[in-house]
Design a protein around this motif. Structure first.
Motif, short mmCIF file in Angstrom:
data_model
loop_
_atom_site.label_atom_id
_atom_site.label_comp_id
_atom_site.label_asym_id
_atom_site.label_seq_id
_atom_site.Cartn_x
_atom_site.Cartn_y
_atom_site.Cartn_z
N TYR A 155 42.66 38.49 31.22
CA TYR A 155 43.47 38.82 32.40
C TYR A 155 42.79 39.81 33.34
O TYR A 155 43.33 40.86 33.66
N SER A 157 41.94 41.24 36.85
CA SER A 157 42.98 41.35 37.88
C SER A 157 42.85 40.34 39.00
O SER A 157 43.81 40.07 39.72
N TYR A 158 41.66 39.77 39.16
CA TYR A 158 41.42 38.81 40.25
C TYR A 158 41.53 37.36 39.81
O TYR A 158 41.40 36.44 40.63
N ASN A 269 39.86 45.25 35.98
CA ASN A 269 40.25 45.15 34.58
C ASN A 269 39.15 44.51 33.74
O ASN A 269 39.41 43.75 32.80
N THR A 335 47.67 36.58 41.16
CA THR A 335 46.90 37.59 40.42
C THR A 335 47.29 38.99 40.90
O THR A 335 47.78 39.17 42.01
N ARG A 336 47.01 39.99 40.06
CA ARG A 336 47.35 41.38 40.42
C ARG A 336 46.53 41.86 41.61
O ARG A 336 47.01 42.63 42.45
N LEU A 340 46.83 44.28 45.61
CA LEU A 340 46.22 45.61 45.66
C LEU A 340 46.04 46.06 47.12
O LEU A 340 45.78 45.24 48.01
#
Length: 429
Positions: A155, A157-158, A269, A335-336, A340
């Protein structure tokens, strides 16, 4: 009936398309090229970036326009990650995800006979098994790709891939050995073991990637074994020592870096620091004969300042990669990283990408110069119009070579006499 395939994305997708094509052939279909007329058109999609999704949609729409009566099939990572979007695409007769590939022929024949639209996207579940596929032939290619692992638990973040591919699962060693034995019998002397997160191989079986590599090296007739892209922190010193003991192993390491700045690695991450990455590189160079280190780097990640970028640029220079695949960050829905702060404008990302690409070219030139004067084995992959051949050494140095009695598929000993910007020039000895 004729079936045509269009594949986007990674070597895993390419392998799966080859396996699906063989299944269609076994069912009586004739293979057609991606630009030829066909009764069935299959798109094996990639969804790593939004650009990949756009290519999928465009290709599907184009084929439907040019072949209004054909059956159109969409499979792969895009419908798995974004099922509602995939279902909403017009003109698609069969929609499946990253699983169910062994049922693609069955679903296609159902759509033809019932004249109905079929949507079957199986959700990934904990503990699901590895969907075993077998490939016996790669057409004109001289090396074979063998998928041994699927899924990812990391996982970043992208990255949308854990959603598209599910949890880690692995191909049993006996199935690997069986497939490689057939490939060897069919004349393939080099194989590349590939996966979605390859170093996680065996996590579900009580094994490690080195076990699969040793298995591949033990197959009679296979003379060279490569590994696909690797997450650096998952390689242990013990594993690499065992790899170094395998004469058939090709010392080419594609270690995914993504950024040469620790602050950005944390935002991504990623599970290592630049110093830890550098220690792995040093270990490889100390224990393998003439290895090459290649990588991927994302430029313009959210929050990346000019100082962060310069750190990344300096790290590329310090490592001295043989090759760098660099590309601007692409905002990926789901995605996280997409949420951002500090999203950079396209012009900044493109400008930094050009600067990094220029540094990568300097590193590549230095690496090629280091190869001059060496004598290496080269697998001949294709013949050029002037009669020379192109191929690769064990560390994946591209070579152009002339000589008498040469043929595609041979492994020949070659003296590397000089180099250009893209390859070494050699002579068979």
């Amino acid at each position: 009936m004729r079936v045509s395939f269009y594949t986007l994305g990674c070597k895993v997708n390419q392998y799966e398309t080859q396996a699906i094509a063989a299944q269609f052939q076994k069912a009586g279909f004739e293979l057609a090229g991606p630009e030829e007329k066909a009764d069935v058109f299959v798109v094996n999609s990639c969804t790593v970036t939004a650009t990949g999704d756009k290519k999928t949609r465009n290709r599907l729409a184009r084929f439907r326009r040019e072949n209004p009566d054909a059956v159109v099939v969409l499979t792969g990572c895009f419908p798995q990650a974004f099922p509602e979007k995939a279902k909403a695409l017009p003109g698609i007769d069969v929609v499946t995800g990253a699983g169910n590939k062994n049922r693609l022929v069955e679903l296609t024949l159902r759509a033809i006979s019932e004249k109905s639209r079929i949507v079957e996207i199986a959700e990934h579940t904990p503990g699901e098994g590895f969907e075993e596929m077998q490939v016996q032939d790669f057409g004109e290619h001289t090396r074979a790709f063998v998928k041994i692992q699927d899924g990812c638990d990391h996982y970043c973040s992208y990255c949308i891939i854990p959603t598209a591919r599910g949890r880690v699962r692995s191909k049993p060693l006996e199935a690997i050995r069986r497939e490689l034995s057939v490939l060897a019998q069919n004349g393939y002397r080099e194989v590349v073991l590939v996966g979605i997160n390859l170093p996680c191989y065996g996590k579900d079986l009580g094994l490690r990637l080195i076990d699969a590599a040793e298995c591949a090296c033990s197959v009679e007739g296979i003379e060279r074994v490569r590994l696909g892209s690797l997450e650096p922190e998952l390689l242990t010193d013990e594993d690499m020592m065992r790899l170094a003991a395998q004469p058939k192993f090709c010392p080419q390491f594609h270690l995914s870096l993504q950024s040469g700045c620790d602050a950005i690695l944390r935002q991504m991450n990623r599970h290592y620091t630049t110093e830890e990455y550098l220690e792995i590189v040093r270990f490889i160079r100390n224990h393998f004969e003439n290895p090459s280190i290649t990588t991927d780097i994302i430029v313009g990640f959210p929050g990346e300042s000019e100082e962060h970028f310069l750190q990344s640029l300096a790290f590329v220079r310090e490592v001295g990669f043989a090759r760098v695949h660099c590309f601007p960050y692409s905002r990926r829905e789901g995605t996280r990283a997409a949420a951002l702060p500090g999203q950079l404008p396209a012009r900044v990302k493109e400008e930094r990408n050009r600067r990094l690409a220029a540094e990568a070219e300097r590193c590549k030139a230095a690496f090629l110069k280091e190869q001059v004067g060496r004598t290496e084995e080269v697998l001949l992959e294709r013949q050029r119009e002037n009669g020379s051949f192109e191929g690769y050494t064990k560390n994946y140095t591209p070579v152009r070579i002339k000589g008498e009695g040469l043929a595609t598929g041979q492994i020949v000993l070659c003296r590397l006499d000089c180099c250009s910007e893209e390859h070494c020039l050699g002579c068979a000895i």
